[in-house]
Scaffold this motif. Structure first.
Motif, short mmCIF file in Angstrom:
data_model
loop_
_atom_site.label_atom_id
_atom_site.label_comp_id
_atom_site.label_asym_id
_atom_site.label_seq_id
_atom_site.Cartn_x
_atom_site.Cartn_y
_atom_site.Cartn_z
N LEU A 172 49.25 10.20 22.87
CA LEU A 172 48.44 9.05 23.38
C LEU A 172 49.25 7.96 24.29
N SER A 173 50.42 7.90 24.11
CA SER A 173 51.26 6.96 25.15
C SER A 173 51.28 7.51 26.50
N GLY A 174 50.77 6.91 27.55
CA GLY A 174 50.91 7.38 28.87
C GLY A 174 49.62 7.85 29.30
N GLY A 175 48.80 8.09 28.31
CA GLY A 175 47.56 8.62 28.67
C GLY A 175 47.43 9.97 29.63
N ASP A 176 48.68 10.68 29.67
CA ASP A 176 48.31 11.80 30.55
C ASP A 176 48.60 13.26 29.71
N ALA A 177 48.51 13.20 28.21
CA ALA A 177 48.38 14.34 27.81
C ALA A 177 47.13 14.60 27.57
N VAL A 178 46.25 13.81 26.89
CA VAL A 178 44.59 14.05 27.05
C VAL A 178 44.11 13.19 28.31
N GLU A 179 43.27 13.92 29.10
CA GLU A 179 42.67 13.09 30.26
C GLU A 179 41.45 12.40 29.65
N LEU A 180 41.85 11.10 29.47
CA LEU A 180 40.52 10.43 28.79
C LEU A 180 39.26 10.32 29.79
N THR A 181 39.65 10.52 31.07
CA THR A 181 38.51 10.47 32.13
C THR A 181 37.52 11.63 32.05
N SER A 182 38.17 12.57 31.36
CA SER A 182 37.31 13.93 31.22
C SER A 182 36.24 13.80 30.03
N LEU A 183 36.52 12.81 29.32
CA LEU A 183 35.74 12.51 28.06
C LEU A 183 34.72 11.59 28.29
N CYS A 184 34.58 11.21 29.87
CA CYS A 184 33.57 9.88 30.02
C CYS A 184 32.26 10.91 30.41
N ILE A 185 31.07 10.37 30.01
CA ILE A 185 29.71 10.94 30.10
C ILE A 185 29.05 10.12 31.28
#
Lengths: 142, 309
Positions: free
Chosen positions: B128-141
């Motif tokens: 979770l830290s750094g936000g670059d493991a899972v691209e949270l922008t890819s979860l946006c609808i």
């Protein structure tokens, strides 16, 4: 689950012991509680605890006049009544029975017969699995 | 620990199991002097790994990982939420770790085991830290209105050493196995996920074209734990070995072989630079092995569900 399993364990042989039986459902696909009871009974036997007998358990569901053995999640959702039996086959004693819904006398009798037969088959499978595990231990592991 | 008496070593009548329990250090020394470990592995070999992607069908993504006897089950559940006002184009990722009561001998009811919090913390840092493991922008609808929240649940079913390594592998495999359902809008303007079989009835109207289908992963962290015992470096220790060891070092790398984290939690022995380099090299080799296995397992899972849509 405790009520279903307690009568099968020879508790007087373990006066100062507490048996901690825990079960975890990984995926709930219907008929969960009887599967938990069956699994816990096999685990107790696998641990070498002295038992009077194994405790297979089955669930029956009643729908539109038909009896369904071992219902799946969808089938349980549409049922009018259910019957859960856990049995010690050797002394032929029922350790726990849970009935929900309206059951006529004849339906109840048919249901119990079906359930008891299924428990017998389940116990055979439980015994096979335990025997296979013991044989596997006796032969040298690769 | 006081030096064990020599009478035990001289006697051959003692059952091996009792010997192991009473004099664990001598038991292990006997094996290490031959260059192997009790389970037959040489000191530098990690255990065989089995990855079962898509093991649980009632959730959106799952993976069951076994490293030797250590078993970890990871599941991903998705739900649609309203994104945070401060970050309207980001989804959310929540992590929870649970240790099954039958996973370890040291479990006591009513008291959460100590290493659960350590694992949760390391996993959170890695993912979770750094936000670059899972691209949270890819979860946006839809920006500001709807996004996916992925709840990652981890269950440790058997803790036989190196739980962190198995956990990281299970989490990555589950995330990559996750298939995100398409989203459509209802008449009231709500966002609703489209179930697999019901897409036809909805007539396909209102389906958002650009809704994500799978999670985008940037950095993929995987790790390897080694422990130090009397000057020997043991790779991928079992729970017994971890208990005996003077200290354990976990090295987490990303797919380019870069260090994501090195965790060494105290212990009686200090690890020098040479040891750390050896651990990192072992971790690199292990990464290649694990990612190959993961691709294979994910491919098999995808083929299995390809027919069902």
């Amino acid at each position: 689950m405790q009520q279903a399993l307690e009568p099968s364990v020879q508790l007087d042989k373990f006066p100062k012991a507490v048996f901690d039986v825990s079960a975890m459902v990984l995926e709930a696909g219907g008929s969960d509680l009887p599967i938990l009871i069956t699994a816990a009974s096999v685990a107790l036997a696998d641990a070498g605890v002295e038992l009077y007998d194994l405790v297979p358990a089955v669930q029956l569901s009643k729908q539109a006049g038909q009896l369904l053995l071992d219902p799946s999640l969808e089938e349980s959702g549409a049922e009018e009544g259910s019957l859960l039996v856990s049995l010690m086959p050797e002394p032929n004693e029922v350790t726990s029975l849970t009935v929900r819904g309206l059951w006529a006398d004849s339906e109840m009798r048919d249901g119990l017969e079906l359930a008891l037969g299924a428990c017998g088959q389940l116990k055979a499978a439980m015994r096979e699995a335990l025997l296979a595990a013991v044989e596997g231990e006796e032969n040298p592991e690769k | 620990m006081a030096a064990p008496s020599t009478t035990a070593t001289a006697s051959d009548d003692i059952d091996a199991e009792a010997f192991k329990r009473l004099y664990p250090e001598q038991y292990y020394d006997r094996f290490l002097s031959e260059g192997v470990r009790p389970d037959g592995r040489p000191l530098g070999r990690a255990r065989a790994v089995t990855i079962g992607a898509g093991a649980i069908t009632s959730v959106d993504g799952s993976a069951l990982v076994k490293v030797g006897r250590t078993t970890v089950l990871a599941g991903v559940r998705l739900e649609i939420i309203r994104p945070d006002e401060m970050s309207p184009s980001l989804g959310q990722l929540a992590l929870s770790v649970e240790l099954a009561p039958f996973s370890s001998q040291e479990y006591r009811p009513g008291r959460p085991p100590d290493h659960v919090s350590v694992i949760t913390q390391h996993l959170t840092t890695a993912l979770l830290s750094g936000g670059d493991a899972v691209e949270l922008t890819s979860l946006c609808i839809a920006q500001g209105k709807a996004a996916w929240r992925a709840s990652l649940d981890l269950y440790v079913l058997d803790a036989d050493g190196c739980v962190l390594d198995a956990a990281l592998l299970a989490v990555l495999a589950a995330l990559r196995n996750t298939r995100i359902p398409p989203v459509r809008t209802t008449r009231e303007g709500h966002y609703v996920a489209v179930g697999g079989g019901r897409a036809g009835d909805a007539g396909g109207e209102g389906i958002i074209e650009s809704s994500p289908m799978a999670m985008q992963l940037g950095r993929c962290p995987l790790g390897l734990t080694c422990c130090l015992y009397r000057g020997h470096l043991l790779v991928d220790p079992t729970a017994d070995e971890e208990r005996l060891a003077e200290c354990c070092v976990s090295v987490v790398l990303d797919q380019h072989g870069r260090l994501q984290g090195v965790y060494k939690l105290g212990g009686k022995v200090l690890a020098d630079a040479g040891t750390l380099v050896k651990c990192t090299e072992a971790a690199r080799l292990r990464y290649r092995e694990l990612s190959g296995l993961m691709e294979l397992s994910l491919g098999q899972a995808a083929k299995g569900t390809g027919g069902n849509g």
